[in-house]
Design a protein around this motif. Structure first.
Motif, PDB file in Angstrom:
ATOM      1  N   ILE A  95     -35.913   4.495 -16.146  1.00 20.84           N
ATOM      2  CA  ILE A  95     -35.743   3.249 -15.400  1.00 20.84           C
ATOM      3  C   ILE A  95     -34.351   3.195 -14.768  1.00 20.84           C
ATOM      4  N   VAL A  96     -33.332   3.607 -15.513  1.00 19.34           N
ATOM      5  CA  VAL A  96     -31.974   3.646 -14.963  1.00 19.34           C
ATOM      6  C   VAL A  96     -31.933   4.557 -13.740  1.00 19.34           C
ATOM      7  N   LEU A  97     -32.561   5.721 -13.830  1.00 19.35           N
ATOM      8  CA  LEU A  97     -32.587   6.651 -12.702  1.00 19.35           C
ATOM      9  C   LEU A  97     -33.347   6.078 -11.512  1.00 19.35           C
ATOM     10  N   LEU A  98     -34.417   5.348 -11.776  1.00 21.34           N
ATOM     11  CA  LEU A  98     -35.161   4.714 -10.684  1.00 21.34           C
ATOM     12  C   LEU A  98     -34.292   3.675  -9.980  1.00 21.34           C
ATOM     13  N   PHE A  99     -33.580   2.868 -10.758  1.00 23.43           N
ATOM     14  CA  PHE A  99     -32.663   1.898 -10.148  1.00 23.43           C
ATOM     15  C   PHE A  99     -31.588   2.607  -9.323  1.00 23.43           C
ATOM     16  N   ASP A 100     -31.019   3.671  -9.869  1.00 24.54           N
ATOM     17  CA  ASP A 100     -29.997   4.425  -9.137  1.00 24.54           C
ATOM     18  C   ASP A 100     -30.555   4.955  -7.816  1.00 24.54           C
ATOM     19  N   GLY A 101     -31.749   5.505  -7.869  1.00 27.59           N
ATOM     20  CA  GLY A 101     -32.380   6.033  -6.657  1.00 27.59           C
ATOM     21  C   GLY A 101     -32.681   4.939  -5.650  1.00 27.59           C
ATOM     22  N   LEU A 102     -33.123   3.792  -6.134  1.00 30.74           N
ATOM     23  CA  LEU A 102     -33.419   2.666  -5.253  1.00 30.74           C
ATOM     24  C   LEU A 102     -32.154   2.203  -4.538  1.00 30.74           C
ATOM     25  N   LEU A 103     -31.096   1.980  -5.293  1.00 33.52           N
ATOM     26  CA  LEU A 103     -29.854   1.511  -4.684  1.00 33.52           C
ATOM     27  C   LEU A 103     -29.276   2.553  -3.722  1.00 33.52           C
ATOM     28  N   ALA A 104     -29.367   3.823  -4.078  1.00 32.91           N
ATOM     29  CA  ALA A 104     -28.891   4.880  -3.182  1.00 32.91           C
ATOM     30  C   ALA A 104     -29.706   4.911  -1.890  1.00 32.91           C
ATOM     31  N   SER A 105     -31.012   4.736  -1.998  1.00 33.62           N
ATOM     32  CA  SER A 105     -31.862   4.722  -0.801  1.00 33.62           C
ATOM     33  C   SER A 105     -31.505   3.563   0.115  1.00 33.62           C
ATOM     34  N   ILE A 106     -31.197   2.410  -0.468  1.00 30.11           N
ATOM     35  CA  ILE A 106     -30.820   1.252   0.349  1.00 30.11           C
ATOM     36  C   ILE A 106     -29.493   1.505   1.058  1.00 30.11           C
ATOM     37  N   VAL A 107     -28.519   2.041   0.338  1.00 32.53           N
ATOM     38  CA  VAL A 107     -27.215   2.354   0.951  1.00 32.53           C
ATOM     39  C   VAL A 107     -27.410   3.347   2.098  1.00 32.53           C
ATOM     40  N   GLN A 108     -28.200   4.373   1.863  1.00 27.82           N
ATOM     41  CA  GLN A 108     -28.437   5.378   2.897  1.00 27.82           C
ATOM     42  C   GLN A 108     -29.209   4.790   4.076  1.00 27.82           C
ATOM     43  N   ALA A 109     -30.166   3.899   3.809  1.00 28.61           N
ATOM     44  CA  ALA A 109     -30.930   3.257   4.893  1.00 28.61           C
ATOM     45  C   ALA A 109     -30.010   2.383   5.744  1.00 28.61           C
ATOM     46  N   ARG A 110     -29.093   1.678   5.091  1.00 32.17           N
ATOM     47  CA  ARG A 110     -28.136   0.858   5.841  1.00 32.17           C
ATOM     48  C   ARG A 110     -27.252   1.742   6.716  1.00 32.17           C
ATOM     49  N   GLY A 111     -26.841   2.887   6.202  1.00 33.98           N
ATOM     50  CA  GLY A 111     -26.050   3.820   6.991  1.00 33.98           C
ATOM     51  C   GLY A 111     -26.830   4.361   8.175  1.00 33.98           C
ATOM     52  N   ALA A 112     -28.082   4.719   7.938  1.00 37.90           N
ATOM     53  CA  ALA A 112     -28.930   5.227   9.024  1.00 37.90           C
ATOM     54  C   ALA A 112     -29.120   4.157  10.096  1.00 37.90           C
ATOM     55  N   LEU A 113     -29.337   2.927   9.667  1.00 36.86           N
ATOM     56  CA  LEU A 113     -29.507   1.822  10.619  1.00 36.86           C
ATOM     57  C   LEU A 113     -28.232   1.639  11.443  1.00 36.86           C
ATOM     58  N   ALA A 114     -27.090   1.688  10.801  1.00 42.76           N
ATOM     59  CA  ALA A 114     -25.815   1.521  11.510  1.00 42.76           C
ATOM     60  C   ALA A 114     -25.591   2.636  12.534  1.00 42.76           C
ATOM     61  N   ARG A 115     -26.091   3.841  12.226  1.00 41.69           N
ATOM     62  CA  ARG A 115     -25.950   4.979  13.147  1.00 41.69           C
ATOM     63  C   ARG A 115     -27.020   4.986  14.235  1.00 41.69           C
ATOM     64  N   GLY A 116     -27.989   4.094  14.117  1.00 43.15           N
ATOM     65  CA  GLY A 116     -29.082   4.081  15.087  1.00 43.15           C
ATOM     66  C   GLY A 116     -30.165   5.092  14.774  1.00 43.15           C
ATOM     67  N   ASP A 117     -30.150   5.649  13.584  1.00 40.48           N
ATOM     68  CA  ASP A 117     -31.158   6.620  13.150  1.00 40.48           C
ATOM     69  C   ASP A 117     -32.355   5.846  12.572  1.00 40.48           C
ATOM     70  N   ILE A 118     -33.195   5.370  13.462  1.00 42.32           N
ATOM     71  CA  ILE A 118     -34.302   4.499  13.060  1.00 42.32           C
ATOM     72  C   ILE A 118     -35.341   5.272  12.242  1.00 42.32           C
ATOM     73  N   ALA A 119     -35.602   6.515  12.607  1.00 44.08           N
ATOM     74  CA  ALA A 119     -36.566   7.318  11.836  1.00 44.08           C
ATOM     75  C   ALA A 119     -36.045   7.553  10.416  1.00 44.08           C
ATOM     76  N   GLY A 120     -34.778   7.890  10.299  1.00 41.81           N
ATOM     77  CA  GLY A 120     -34.183   8.095   8.983  1.00 41.81           C
ATOM     78  C   GLY A 120     -34.200   6.824   8.164  1.00 41.81           C
ATOM     79  N   LYS A 121     -33.873   5.698   8.806  1.00 40.77           N
ATOM     80  CA  LYS A 121     -33.919   4.404   8.130  1.00 40.77           C
ATOM     81  C   LYS A 121     -35.319   4.140   7.620  1.00 40.77           C
ATOM     82  N   GLY A 122     -36.318   4.436   8.418  1.00 41.78           N
ATOM     83  CA  GLY A 122     -37.712   4.210   8.013  1.00 41.78           C
ATOM     84  C   GLY A 122     -38.097   5.036   6.800  1.00 41.78           C
ATOM     85  N   ARG A 123     -37.695   6.306   6.784  1.00 41.60           N
ATOM     86  CA  ARG A 123     -37.992   7.169   5.629  1.00 41.60           C
ATOM     87  C   ARG A 123     -37.311   6.645   4.366  1.00 41.60           C
ATOM     88  N   LEU A 124     -36.068   6.239   4.495  1.00 44.05           N
ATOM     89  CA  LEU A 124     -35.309   5.771   3.333  1.00 44.05           C
ATOM     90  C   LEU A 124     -35.818   4.432   2.810  1.00 44.05           C
TER      91      LEU A 124
END
Length: 141
Positions: A31-60
């Motif tokens: 469960i701890v690892l799932l939470f870590d992965g979830l939060l990491a995916s959100i951080v990465q999705a926010r980064g992709a969105l900021a860069r305009g990488d809409i496909a990457g944001k969608g995957r994340l």
């Protein structure tokens, strides 16, 4: 509150390439690892969105939704976890809805909202002493 080493959660974990290994992990560690992965995916999705990488944001964001639904929510046991498990289930549903909204509308604020909602729950899991959790209704370590 959580099923013992949920095969479905472990499968979601492996499939979605969350950091670290799942082999030999206790249900609590999973469960701890799932939470870590979830939060990491959100951080990465926010980064992709900021860069305009809409496909990457969608995957994340898709990965984040699967971690919530197939990992965290599917691991709940409302019979043993009672009101706490039911409340977590509602939180996970809300987070999935907000993640989906964020994905459809490229909404960084919705991504930040989910991270802010999940962070305290994730931190509580990290701080939990599994040995002090009673068997029935608690974690099956």
């Amino acid at each position: 509150m959580f099923t013992p080493a949920s095969a479905r959660a472990a499968s979601a974990y492996r499939t979605l390439s969350v950091q670290g290994g799942v082999e030999g992990a206790t249900p609590h560690q999973l469960i701890v690892l799932l939470f870590d992965g979830l939060l990491a995916s959100i951080v990465q999705a926010r980064g992709a969105l900021a860069r305009g990488d809409i496909a990457g944001k969608g995957r994340l964001v898709g990965r984040a939704v699967r971690l919530v639904q197939e990992g965290l929510k599917d691991g709940l046991n409302e019979e043993e976890g009672g009101e706490l498990a039911a409340n977590l289930g509602r939180l996970y549903d809300y987070c999935s809805d907000r993640l989906t909204y964020a994905n459809l509308h490229n909404d960084d604020a919705a991504l930040a909202e989910v991270a802010a909602l999940i962070q305290p729950v994730a931190q509580a899991w990290k701080e939990m002493d599994v040995k002090s959790v009673p068997g029935p209704g608690g974690l099956h370590a």
